[in-house]
Write a protein that holds these residues in place. Structure first.
Motif, PDB file in Angstrom:
ATOM      1  N   PRO A   1      53.657  38.292  45.247  1.00  0.00           N
ATOM      2  CA  PRO A   1      53.378  38.778  46.601  1.00  0.00           C
ATOM      3  C   PRO A   1      52.044  38.298  47.169  1.00  0.00           C
ATOM      4  O   PRO A   1      51.760  38.514  48.346  1.00  0.00           O
ATOM      5  CB  PRO A   1      53.375  40.299  46.439  1.00  0.00           C
ATOM      6  CG  PRO A   1      52.984  40.519  45.018  1.00  0.00           C
ATOM      7  CD  PRO A   1      53.591  39.381  44.253  1.00  0.00           C
ATOM      8  N   PHE A   2      51.234  37.638  46.324  1.00  0.00           N
ATOM      9  CA  PHE A   2      49.950  37.129  46.786  1.00  0.00           C
ATOM     10  C   PHE A   2      49.799  35.652  46.438  1.00  0.00           C
ATOM     11  O   PHE A   2      50.363  35.169  45.452  1.00  0.00           O
ATOM     12  CB  PHE A   2      48.791  37.919  46.168  1.00  0.00           C
ATOM     13  CG  PHE A   2      48.727  39.349  46.606  1.00  0.00           C
ATOM     14  CD1 PHE A   2      48.152  39.692  47.814  1.00  0.00           C
ATOM     15  CD2 PHE A   2      49.266  40.353  45.810  1.00  0.00           C
ATOM     16  CE1 PHE A   2      48.104  41.014  48.225  1.00  0.00           C
ATOM     17  CE2 PHE A   2      49.219  41.674  46.212  1.00  0.00           C
ATOM     18  CZ  PHE A   2      48.627  42.011  47.425  1.00  0.00           C
ATOM     19  N   LYS A   3      49.019  34.962  47.258  1.00  0.00           N
ATOM     20  CA  LYS A   3      48.687  33.561  47.010  1.00  0.00           C
ATOM     21  C   LYS A   3      47.241  33.474  46.544  1.00  0.00           C
ATOM     22  O   LYS A   3      46.385  34.229  47.014  1.00  0.00           O
ATOM     23  CB  LYS A   3      48.856  32.728  48.279  1.00  0.00           C
ATOM     24  CG  LYS A   3      50.284  32.664  48.797  1.00  0.00           C
ATOM     25  CD  LYS A   3      50.355  31.793  50.038  1.00  0.00           C
ATOM     26  CE  LYS A   3      51.786  31.692  50.557  1.00  0.00           C
ATOM     27  NZ  LYS A   3      51.859  30.815  51.761  1.00  0.00           N
ATOM     28  N   ALA A   4      46.980  32.549  45.618  1.00  0.00           N
ATOM     29  CA  ALA A   4      45.621  32.370  45.115  1.00  0.00           C
ATOM     30  C   ALA A   4      44.728  31.836  46.229  1.00  0.00           C
ATOM     31  O   ALA A   4      45.081  30.892  46.941  1.00  0.00           O
ATOM     32  CB  ALA A   4      45.626  31.399  43.937  1.00  0.00           C
ATOM     33  N   GLY A   5      43.549  32.474  46.369  1.00  0.00           N
ATOM     34  CA  GLY A   5      42.588  32.034  47.366  1.00  0.00           C
ATOM     35  C   GLY A   5      41.381  31.390  46.712  1.00  0.00           C
ATOM     36  O   GLY A   5      41.495  30.758  45.659  1.00  0.00           O
ATOM     37  N   ALA A   6      40.223  31.570  47.297  1.00  0.00           N
ATOM     38  CA  ALA A   6      39.004  30.956  46.788  1.00  0.00           C
ATOM     39  C   ALA A   6      38.674  31.482  45.392  1.00  0.00           C
ATOM     40  O   ALA A   6      38.893  32.660  45.089  1.00  0.00           O
ATOM     41  CB  ALA A   6      37.846  31.229  47.738  1.00  0.00           C
ATOM     42  N   TYR A   7      38.136  30.610  44.577  1.00  0.00           N
ATOM     43  CA  TYR A   7      37.808  30.976  43.195  1.00  0.00           C
ATOM     44  C   TYR A   7      36.439  30.431  42.836  1.00  0.00           C
ATOM     45  O   TYR A   7      36.174  29.244  42.970  1.00  0.00           O
ATOM     46  CB  TYR A   7      38.867  30.413  42.248  1.00  0.00           C
ATOM     47  CG  TYR A   7      38.557  30.588  40.771  1.00  0.00           C
ATOM     48  CD1 TYR A   7      38.312  31.841  40.229  1.00  0.00           C
ATOM     49  CD2 TYR A   7      38.517  29.483  39.917  1.00  0.00           C
ATOM     50  CE1 TYR A   7      38.045  32.003  38.875  1.00  0.00           C
ATOM     51  CE2 TYR A   7      38.255  29.624  38.565  1.00  0.00           C
ATOM     52  CZ  TYR A   7      38.020  30.886  38.046  1.00  0.00           C
ATOM     53  OH  TYR A   7      37.756  31.042  36.715  1.00  0.00           O
ATOM     54  N   THR A   8      35.563  31.323  42.375  1.00  0.00           N
ATOM     55  CA  THR A   8      34.248  30.934  41.872  1.00  0.00           C
ATOM     56  C   THR A   8      34.188  31.338  40.419  1.00  0.00           C
ATOM     57  O   THR A   8      34.200  32.537  40.102  1.00  0.00           O
ATOM     58  CB  THR A   8      33.112  31.628  42.655  1.00  0.00           C
ATOM     59  OG1 THR A   8      33.254  31.334  44.049  1.00  0.00           O
ATOM     60  CG2 THR A   8      31.757  31.126  42.158  1.00  0.00           C
ATOM     61  N   ARG A   9      34.162  30.358  39.539  1.00  0.00           N
ATOM     62  CA  ARG A   9      34.231  30.616  38.109  1.00  0.00           C
ATOM     63  C   ARG A   9      33.157  31.604  37.667  1.00  0.00           C
ATOM     64  O   ARG A   9      31.989  31.453  37.981  1.00  0.00           O
ATOM     65  CB  ARG A   9      34.085  29.307  37.335  1.00  0.00           C
ATOM     66  CG  ARG A   9      34.287  29.448  35.832  1.00  0.00           C
ATOM     67  CD  ARG A   9      34.159  28.083  35.150  1.00  0.00           C
ATOM     68  NE  ARG A   9      34.304  28.198  33.713  1.00  0.00           N
ATOM     69  CZ  ARG A   9      35.468  28.186  33.065  1.00  0.00           C
ATOM     70  NH1 ARG A   9      36.583  28.034  33.760  1.00  0.00           N
ATOM     71  NH2 ARG A   9      35.533  28.301  31.753  1.00  0.00           N
ATOM     72  N   GLY A  10      33.599  32.651  36.956  1.00  0.00           N
ATOM     73  CA  GLY A  10      32.671  33.650  36.433  1.00  0.00           C
ATOM     74  C   GLY A  10      32.206  34.668  37.447  1.00  0.00           C
ATOM     75  O   GLY A  10      31.463  35.591  37.101  1.00  0.00           O
TER      76      GLY A  10
ATOM     77  N   ALA B   1      40.041  40.781  46.650  1.00  0.00           N
ATOM     78  CA  ALA B   1      39.262  39.914  45.767  1.00  0.00           C
ATOM     79  C   ALA B   1      38.922  40.661  44.489  1.00  0.00           C
ATOM     80  O   ALA B   1      38.636  41.862  44.509  1.00  0.00           O
ATOM     81  CB  ALA B   1      37.974  39.462  46.460  1.00  0.00           C
ATOM     82  N   LEU B   2      38.994  39.952  43.392  1.00  0.00           N
ATOM     83  CA  LEU B   2      38.591  40.486  42.094  1.00  0.00           C
ATOM     84  C   LEU B   2      37.201  39.935  41.770  1.00  0.00           C
ATOM     85  O   LEU B   2      37.002  38.725  41.721  1.00  0.00           O
ATOM     86  CB  LEU B   2      39.572  40.054  41.006  1.00  0.00           C
ATOM     87  CG  LEU B   2      41.005  40.583  41.110  1.00  0.00           C
ATOM     88  CD1 LEU B   2      41.845  40.010  39.984  1.00  0.00           C
ATOM     89  CD2 LEU B   2      41.014  42.104  41.050  1.00  0.00           C
ATOM     90  N   ARG B   3      36.265  40.836  41.539  1.00  0.00           N
ATOM     91  CA  ARG B   3      34.925  40.425  41.140  1.00  0.00           C
ATOM     92  C   ARG B   3      34.771  40.640  39.639  1.00  0.00           C
ATOM     93  O   ARG B   3      35.174  41.673  39.110  1.00  0.00           O
ATOM     94  CB  ARG B   3      33.864  41.223  41.907  1.00  0.00           C
ATOM     95  CG  ARG B   3      33.781  40.846  43.383  1.00  0.00           C
ATOM     96  CD  ARG B   3      32.779  41.721  44.129  1.00  0.00           C
ATOM     97  NE  ARG B   3      31.459  41.655  43.528  1.00  0.00           N
ATOM     98  CZ  ARG B   3      30.426  42.425  43.904  1.00  0.00           C
ATOM     99  NH1 ARG B   3      30.591  43.299  44.882  1.00  0.00           N
ATOM    100  NH2 ARG B   3      29.268  42.324  43.313  1.00  0.00           N
TER     101      ARG B   3
END
Length: 417
Positions: A76-85, A115-117
């Protein structure tokens, strides 16, 4: 892709068990063949490990996939911006229209995005929640659970993780634990009720079986209270096994050797592991928590059997997780998790019979026999049932935990500020 040796898949490949081949029969149908009956595939196919992935994204290779920017699935969701760590963002898949029954609603997700932090420090993570920087936080430590519960702006939910509980797997092929008397002494020497209560401050549950009580159609409730802490019996067993001497620190000795249990640990030893170390010292058993941040070193020790005990847990909503830890073919060197190095034809037969059985009650009875055998032979010492905790602002609604205790964001929504 999963079974291709170039992929070097371990857990996902293991979930496919005796996989033989797959045949695409139509745009919406695939026939999967196995070399023998394999009922656990149905549950395994519902997990993200065997999730449907875009062939185009898979062809981009391991480096691109591990970078976290090219994976394409069907959720149901698309991957967005990703900052490693630091952070991973997701946006709503507006075309999503195939939610399973029981999901709470149909059609696209309610959230436009989330967003997952990645905040590894407990106090900082909980502080971000209480200060309003984030809407929800996972892995709330026991020391702060009480404060979260008392905060009128927050809610706290907890769910026991199904699958293999946190446990100590004893190397039955090693010089020390090849003696069942020493294994049973280890099993009876730790006051798990007291340790779990102390370390988790009333929020934890002591384990009686290899499996969590929330593991569907497999947990053997009759094992509860069947092997309580018994230091006197443990001492008698060690005496019988020849560990009668004592060194200056109070550890038992035999033929000039200290009764030392080697336990490889990747990273840092947990507070619970250290508490077990102190408890074992009372029995004269020295637990060497050999911590290392060198993954190759730790895996090398495991693959070669240069250890006495391994502590770990594994979430899965199916009793077949027992096969990953006790089937003789699931060796560490082959990518498996049989750290007790069990190789018993009876156990293999019971596990394979369970894999072939589609009747839930009959499968549960077979898994019960395996659990009882493992405890009777003391090849595994269950410690505690892991809990997944999620704290959230009361303005967050519909955020729930799956059968595997993972947070599910599909039905979640947030009140306007």
């Amino acid at each position: 892709h999963i079974t291709d040796k170039k992929t070097q898949s371990q857990y996902a490949a293991g979930l496919l068990g005796p996989y033989e081949s797959a045949l695409v029969k139509s745009p919406t149908e695939i026939e999967v063949r196995f070399t023998r009956p394999y009922a656990p595939f149905l549950q395994a196919a519902s997990t993200t490990y065997l999730g449907i992935a875009s062939p185009a994204s898979l062809k981009k290779g391991a480096e691109a996939l591990c970078a976290g920017t090219t994976a394409v699935g069907t959720g149901p969701f698309k991957a967005g911006a990703y900052t490693r760590g630091q952070q991973r963002a997701y946006t709503r898949n507006a075309d999503y229209a195939w939610a399973p029954e029981g999901a709470g609603h149909t059609g696209p997700a309610r959230l436009d995005s989330f967003a997952l932090r990645f905040i590894t420090e407990d106090a900082t993570r909980v502080g971000a929640l209480t200060s309003g920087q984030v809407d929800a936080a996972g892995a709330v430590p026991p020391q702060q659970a009480g404060a979260v519960k008392r905060d009128p702006k927050l809610t706290l939910t907890s769910r026991s993780v199904p699958g293999a509980v946190d446990a100590f797997y004893l190397n039955t092929k090693g010089a020390l634990f090849s003696d069942v008397r020493v294994r049973r002494a280890f099993q009876l020497s730790v006051d798990l009720d007291a340790l779990v209560g102390s370390v988790f401050q009333g929020t934890g549950t002591r384990a009686w079986s290899l499996l969590s009580p929330t593991t569907p159609d497999s947990y053997d409730k009759s094992l509860e209270k069947s092997w309580p802490h018994d230091p006197a019996k443990a001492a008698a067993l060690l005496d019988e096994a020849g560990w009668k001497g004592r060194d200056a620190d109070g550890y038992r000795t035999k033929d000039g050797k200290v009764l030392t249990v080697s336990a490889p640990v990747y990273g840092q030893a947990s507070l619970f592991s250290q508490a077990v170390q102190g408890e074992l010292k009372k029995a004269g058993i020295k637990l060497d928590l050999a911590a290392s941040t060198d993954a190759a070193e730790v895996s090398g020790r495991l693959d070669s059997g240069r250890y006495d005990v391994v502590e770990l847990s594994w979430a899965r909503a199916d009793g077949d997780i027992l096969s990953h830890f006790l089937l003789s073919t699931e060796t560490s060197a082959g990518g498996g998790h049989n750290f007790a190095r069990v190789a018993d034809p009876k156990v293999d037969r019971l596990l394979k019979d369970a894999q072939a059985e589609t009747d839930r009650a009959k499968r549960a009875a077979l898994y019960a026999q395996v659990q009882r055998w493992a405890l009777d032979q003391a090849v595994v010492v269950p410690a505690y049932v892991e809990q997944t905790t999620v704290a959230a602002n009361r303005k967050v609604h519909g955020l729930r935990q799956s059968v595997a205790a993972w947070p599910e964001f599909y039905g979640a929504w947030v009140e306007a500020r």
